[in-house]
Design a protein around this motif. Structure first.
Motif, PDB file in Angstrom:
ATOM      1  N   LEU A  33       0.805  -1.221   0.000  1.00  0.00           N
ATOM      2  CA  LEU A  33       0.000   0.000   0.000  1.00  0.00           C
ATOM      3  C   LEU A  33       0.843   1.278   0.000  1.00  0.00           C
ATOM      4  O   LEU A  33       0.481   2.246  -0.677  1.00  0.00           O
ATOM      5  N   PRO A  34       1.964   1.338   0.743  1.00  0.00           N
ATOM      6  CA  PRO A  34       2.769   2.565   0.684  1.00  0.00           C
ATOM      7  C   PRO A  34       3.269   2.893  -0.727  1.00  0.00           C
ATOM      8  O   PRO A  34       3.488   4.064  -1.048  1.00  0.00           O
ATOM      9  N   MET A  35       3.442   1.889  -1.568  1.00  0.00           N
ATOM     10  CA  MET A  35       3.918   2.127  -2.925  1.00  0.00           C
ATOM     11  C   MET A  35       2.890   2.886  -3.753  1.00  0.00           C
ATOM     12  O   MET A  35       3.249   3.569  -4.718  1.00  0.00           O
ATOM     13  N   LEU A  36       1.616   2.773  -3.383  1.00  0.00           N
ATOM     14  CA  LEU A  36       0.541   3.412  -4.140  1.00  0.00           C
ATOM     15  C   LEU A  36       0.171   4.792  -3.602  1.00  0.00           C
ATOM     16  O   LEU A  36      -0.719   5.447  -4.145  1.00  0.00           O
ATOM     17  N   GLU A  37       0.826   5.228  -2.556  1.00  0.00           N
ATOM     18  CA  GLU A  37       0.455   6.483  -1.901  1.00  0.00           C
ATOM     19  C   GLU A  37       0.647   7.710  -2.791  1.00  0.00           C
ATOM     20  O   GLU A  37      -0.066   8.687  -2.673  1.00  0.00           O
ATOM     21  N   ARG A  38       1.602   7.684  -3.696  1.00  0.00           N
ATOM     22  CA  ARG A  38       1.944   8.894  -4.457  1.00  0.00           C
ATOM     23  C   ARG A  38       0.997   9.173  -5.615  1.00  0.00           C
ATOM     24  O   ARG A  38       1.076  10.242  -6.225  1.00  0.00           O
ATOM     25  N   PHE A  39       0.081   8.263  -5.922  1.00  0.00           N
ATOM     26  CA  PHE A  39      -0.781   8.440  -7.089  1.00  0.00           C
ATOM     27  C   PHE A  39      -2.058   9.191  -6.724  1.00  0.00           C
ATOM     28  O   PHE A  39      -2.681   8.923  -5.700  1.00  0.00           O
ATOM     29  N   GLU A  40      -2.422  10.113  -7.596  1.00  0.00           N
ATOM     30  CA  GLU A  40      -3.648  10.876  -7.395  1.00  0.00           C
ATOM     31  C   GLU A  40      -4.876  10.092  -7.839  1.00  0.00           C
ATOM     32  O   GLU A  40      -5.953  10.232  -7.258  1.00  0.00           O
ATOM     33  N   ARG A  86     -15.532  -8.041  -9.100  1.00  0.00           N
ATOM     34  CA  ARG A  86     -16.278  -6.863  -8.659  1.00  0.00           C
ATOM     35  C   ARG A  86     -16.139  -6.663  -7.156  1.00  0.00           C
ATOM     36  O   ARG A  86     -15.972  -5.539  -6.671  1.00  0.00           O
ATOM     37  N   GLU A  87     -16.215  -7.758  -6.412  1.00  0.00           N
ATOM     38  CA  GLU A  87     -16.042  -7.648  -4.953  1.00  0.00           C
ATOM     39  C   GLU A  87     -14.653  -7.136  -4.595  1.00  0.00           C
ATOM     40  O   GLU A  87     -14.496  -6.295  -3.715  1.00  0.00           O
ATOM     41  N   GLY A  88     -13.635  -7.682  -5.288  1.00  0.00           N
ATOM     42  CA  GLY A  88     -12.275  -7.258  -5.007  1.00  0.00           C
ATOM     43  C   GLY A  88     -12.057  -5.793  -5.305  1.00  0.00           C
ATOM     44  O   GLY A  88     -11.398  -5.083  -4.543  1.00  0.00           O
ATOM     45  N   ALA A  89     -12.607  -5.309  -6.422  1.00  0.00           N
ATOM     46  CA  ALA A  89     -12.442  -3.903  -6.791  1.00  0.00           C
ATOM     47  C   ALA A  89     -13.034  -2.993  -5.722  1.00  0.00           C
ATOM     48  O   ALA A  89     -12.416  -1.989  -5.323  1.00  0.00           O
ATOM     49  N   GLU A  90     -14.222  -3.320  -5.246  1.00  0.00           N
ATOM     50  CA  GLU A  90     -14.860  -2.493  -4.220  1.00  0.00           C
ATOM     51  C   GLU A  90     -14.090  -2.557  -2.904  1.00  0.00           C
ATOM     52  O   GLU A  90     -13.902  -1.544  -2.222  1.00  0.00           O
ATOM     53  N   GLN A  91     -13.627  -3.758  -2.555  1.00  0.00           N
ATOM     54  CA  GLN A  91     -12.872  -3.925  -1.316  1.00  0.00           C
ATOM     55  C   GLN A  91     -11.555  -3.165  -1.364  1.00  0.00           C
ATOM     56  O   GLN A  91     -11.174  -2.481  -0.402  1.00  0.00           O
ATOM     57  N   PHE A  92     -10.830  -3.249  -2.488  1.00  0.00           N
ATOM     58  CA  PHE A  92      -9.531  -2.604  -2.586  1.00  0.00           C
ATOM     59  C   PHE A  92      -9.662  -1.093  -2.677  1.00  0.00           C
ATOM     60  O   PHE A  92      -8.791  -0.350  -2.202  1.00  0.00           O
ATOM     61  N   ALA A  93     -10.752  -0.595  -3.292  1.00  0.00           N
ATOM     62  CA  ALA A  93     -10.973   0.847  -3.338  1.00  0.00           C
ATOM     63  C   ALA A  93     -11.093   1.410  -1.937  1.00  0.00           C
ATOM     64  O   ALA A  93     -10.567   2.487  -1.629  1.00  0.00           O
ATOM     65  N   LYS A  94     -11.777   0.686  -1.067  1.00  0.00           N
ATOM     66  CA  LYS A  94     -11.928   1.132   0.313  1.00  0.00           C
ATOM     67  C   LYS A  94     -10.618   0.993   1.084  1.00  0.00           C
ATOM     68  O   LYS A  94     -10.350   1.765   2.005  1.00  0.00           O
ATOM     69  N   LYS A  95      -9.818   0.037   0.695  1.00  0.00           N
ATOM     70  CA  LYS A  95      -8.536  -0.181   1.365  1.00  0.00           C
ATOM     71  C   LYS A  95      -7.518   0.879   0.955  1.00  0.00           C
ATOM     72  O   LYS A  95      -6.711   1.334   1.770  1.00  0.00           O
ATOM     73  N   ILE A  96      -7.545   1.263  -0.304  1.00  0.00           N
ATOM     74  CA  ILE A  96      -6.608   2.265  -0.823  1.00  0.00           C
ATOM     75  C   ILE A  96      -7.082   3.676  -0.521  1.00  0.00           C
ATOM     76  O   ILE A  96      -6.289   4.563  -0.201  1.00  0.00           O
ATOM     77  N   GLY A  97      -8.400   3.902  -0.622  1.00  0.00           N
ATOM     78  CA  GLY A  97      -8.982   5.234  -0.465  1.00  0.00           C
ATOM     79  C   GLY A  97      -9.964   5.496  -1.596  1.00  0.00           C
ATOM     80  O   GLY A  97      -9.544   5.643  -2.747  1.00  0.00           O
ATOM     81  N   VAL A  98     -11.256   5.542  -1.280  1.00  0.00           N
ATOM     82  CA  VAL A  98     -12.272   5.638  -2.337  1.00  0.00           C
ATOM     83  C   VAL A  98     -12.186   6.952  -3.099  1.00  0.00           C
ATOM     84  O   VAL A  98     -12.624   7.029  -4.254  1.00  0.00           O
TER      85      VAL A  98
END
Length: 699
Positions: free
Chosen positions: A302-309, A322-334
């Motif tokens: 997750l820290p590797m993805l912090e710099r992307f807007e 579809r479940e994974g996409a929704e789950q990961f969006a919440k994990k990364i930041g919707v």
């Protein structure tokens, strides 16, 4: 033998065969070179210690001894290993083109330039045979050793996880270790030579020579923060489910990360490696893939993805995707995630399953990305937002049935699998085999790539793992001590690769502490199924927080309510064992026999009862008394097999020896649930991750 002056040996110290075309015989596991000393990835008949840590001490890769508290860096392969794999795939004359290259270029539609840019290669790894069986009824101790030592060698496409040394260092610091910067000089020299070869080969493959890009690469090579090879993922051509992470016990990364420009503000995150390469090839956009499919986004990356807007999530268009996409969006930041969800074409054709299929169909991938949408609001929805999911569920009901139990097909036929976001209550008289039944279920889940968490409050984890390990063997163990030790080592290697986690609780425990551990596992390990065994031990009078304020029924009702809410909000399946009331010996249990008030059975989506058969001590029945999914009720027999300590629906059944890959492939047979009931976790940051690590003692 030697490759380029480097010895290659298997995990038992034997010389093994490496064929440049990726085809050939030889025993042992995957061929590889680590800092001049070759080892194999886990998969051969050896212990984890001999397979994973046969390295030179000069690499700084030795693990600490059991008595030491020093946290050592995770093992990493040498770039020379990756160079060998790339050469196996891309540097052969056209007249000797491998089946792997034909598969990648013709079946997957990828160009040689794309394959070389991403560092795709070809290697050979060993996997357990899937056709070995043992008779469930008993006998044959001697044959068990052969079953556990049978492997088949398979050609594999290799996908490297390449990242910067500073990123590896950050991961190690969060573990309490330090990345050995002394290794950089060796890795830098190896990678510099590899890059020169890659540039020449890229020109031969028809790629354009870019002087600026070459200067940029040389500048990066001269910097201290150089790219290093974190790990290699290998996937067999013969069977998609045969996968290896090389070396075993290594760290996490993202495939294609080294291709992302430092100044990039947007990135496409895909489910599979072929999808990431398809996106880059078709659009030129930076694209990387998840390390383990749509079932897991390790918190370490997750820290590797912090710099992307902006992060475009392009998962498969099936239920798990579809479940994974929704789950990961919440994990990364919707707020910075957009979901790529291709729509049916105007001519009525169904949308592509993934980005690679879109490439093969000649579709406009860039247009699909530009139409990406935000995640719908948690509490406010319209039919338009759920229309596609509703129609898909109506047209494909079997995909939403839930996680099956392959070892108990008749039971699965009744309950239709275990769905995320649901609560199951299991009861049965003392000695009816509830823990045995759940152990078998958890192994079925884990062997199919479902991250599963155990909370055993009655049996210590060592005893529970003992039982699970025996069930995992699917047969009797050898009686002589020498063979038994060897078989147990092989079993332990395979068992260790299963996505099973265990909470460190025993007896009376604070419910909130248990929920904290469950939340940690759901966030960090992407756990999908949680087993709590059992309610009475968990909320026993030894629990100090509530014993003076509530009676047992009130405590149980409160616990059930919290577990029900957790299952819904976190979109995981919770299976809760509740003992029955005291009934007359031999009396058949009913739904009202569950101990406590009616709240447990009211809140539950499924109620299961294990019934004893008074006429046959080896036969029991599992009865489905409540099934909220489709209302199907019924029962099926369970015959206890003493040699394997498992249940079978057929007393004469044969149990297959399963292959347990390190990184199970995602399948499309799982469930979906409504998205309006989930609560997103906080946006990731290093402070939150540090706190999570501090709390991990509960697991």
């Amino acid at each position: 033998m030697k490759i380029g002056g480097y010895d290659v040996v298997d995990s038992m110290g034997r010389s093994t065969t490496v064929v440049s075309a990726g085809v050939g015989g030889g025993s042992g596991g995957s061929s590889g070179v680590y800092g001049g000393v070759g080892v194999v990835a886990q998969g051969s008949a050896s212990s984890a210690s001999s397979a994973s840590w046969n390295r030179s001490s000069k690499n700084g890769s030795f693990p600490s001894s059991p008595a030491s508290n020093v946290v050592v860096p995770l093992p990493m392969p040498s770039p020379r290993l990756q160079a060998v794999y790339i050469s196996n795939l891309l540097d052969r004359p056209d007249s000797q083109e491998t089946m792997a290259m034909k598969y990648l270029t013709e079946t997957r539609g990828l160009t040689r330039q794309t394959l070389r840019k991403y560092g795709v290669g070809l290697g050979a790894y060993n996997f357990r045979r899937n056709d070995a069986v043992v008779t469930a009824g008993g006998g044959g101790n001697g044959s068990m050793t052969n079953h556990h030592l049978q492997f088949v060698r398979a050609d594999c496409i290799t996908f490297p996880w390449i990242m910067r040394a500073s990123e590896v260092h950050e991961q190690e610091v969060l573990r309490g270790s330090v990345f050995d910067q002394g290794q950089l000089q060796q890795w830098s020299s190896e990678r510099k030579e590899s890059n020169k070869v890659d540039r020449k080969k890229e020109e031969q493959d028809g790629g354009n020579h870019d002087d600026k890009e070459e200067e940029k690469e040389e500048e990066e090579e001269n910097q201290e923060d150089r790219f290093v090879l974190r790990r290699i993922k290998a996937r067999a051509l013969e069977q998609k489910s045969w996968q290896r992470l090389d070396p075993p016990g290594g760290g996490w990364g993202l495939f294609g990360w080294h291709t992302v420009p430092e100044d990039a503000k947007e990135i496409v995150l895909t489910e599979g490696e072929y999808d990431a390469m398809a996106v880059y090839q078709a659009t030129g956009r930076p694209a990387v893939s998840l390390p383990n499919g749509c079932r897991s986004l390790p918190v370490e990356v997750l820290p590797m993805l912090e710099r992307f807007e902006t992060i475009y999530l392009w998962m498969d268009s099936d239920v798990p995707g579809r479940e994974g996409a929704e789950q990961f969006a919440k994990k990364i930041g919707v707020n910075r995630c957009l979901l790529v969800q291709p729509e049916p074409s105007v001519d009525g054709l169904s949308p592509p399953k993934d980005a690679n299929e879109a490439l093969l169909r000649g579709m406009d991938l860039d247009e699909m990305i530009m139409k990406a949408s935000v995640l719908p609001h948690e509490r406010i929805l319209t039919f338009r937002e759920l229309r596609g999911q509703v129609l898909h569920e109506m047209l494909n009901p079997n995909e939403y049935a839930g996680v099956p139990v392959p070892s108990l097909p008749k039971f699965t036929e009744i309950i239709k699998g275990f769905r995320r976001g649901e609560l199951t209550v299991l009861t049965g008289p003392t000695g009816s085999g509830k823990t045995t039944f759940l152990g078998q279920l958890s192994l079925d889940f884990a062997e199919n790539g479902i991250n599963t968490l155990w909370g055993s409050f009655e049996i210590k984890n060592t005893r529970l793992m003992h039982k699970l390990l025996h069930q995992f063997s699917r047969g009797p163990l050898p009686s002589d001590q020498v063979n038994k030790a060897q078989v147990l080592e092989v079993l332990a290697d395979r068992f260790e690769n299963l996505p099973l986690y265990f909470m460190k609780f025993h007896g009376g425990s604070d419910i909130d502490d248990v929920l904290d551990a469950m939340e940690y596992a759901a966030y960090v390990h992407d756990v999908e199924h949680i087993i709590l065994d059992n309610m009475q031990f968990m909320i026993s009078r030894n629990s100090p927080k509530y014993s003076n304020s509530f009676d047992k029924f009130d405590i149980q009702d409160m616990a059930v309510e919290k577990f029900r809410k957790f299952a819904t909000n976190k979109n995981v399946h919770v299976t809760l064992v509740v003992h029955p009331r005291k009934e007359e010996e031999g009396m058949k249990l009913g739904i009202s026999s569950v101990y406590g008030s009616a709240k447990a059975t009211q809140e539950a989506d499924n109620v299961l009862i294990l019934q004893k058969d008074p006429t046959n001590e080896n036969r029991k029945f599992v009865e489905v008394k409540k099934n909220r999914y489709d209302g199907t009720l019924g029962h099926c027999p369970l015959y206890y097999q003493i040699d394997s300590k498992r249940y079978s629906e057929d007393p004469g059944a044969k149990l297959p020896i399963k292959n347990a890959p390190h990184a199970p492939a995602a399948t499309n047979q799982y469930n979906a649930s409504t998205i309006e009931t989930r609560v997103p976790p906080q946006h990731f940051n290093s402070q939150r991750y540090a706190k999570i690590l501090a709390d991990r003692d509960h697991l």
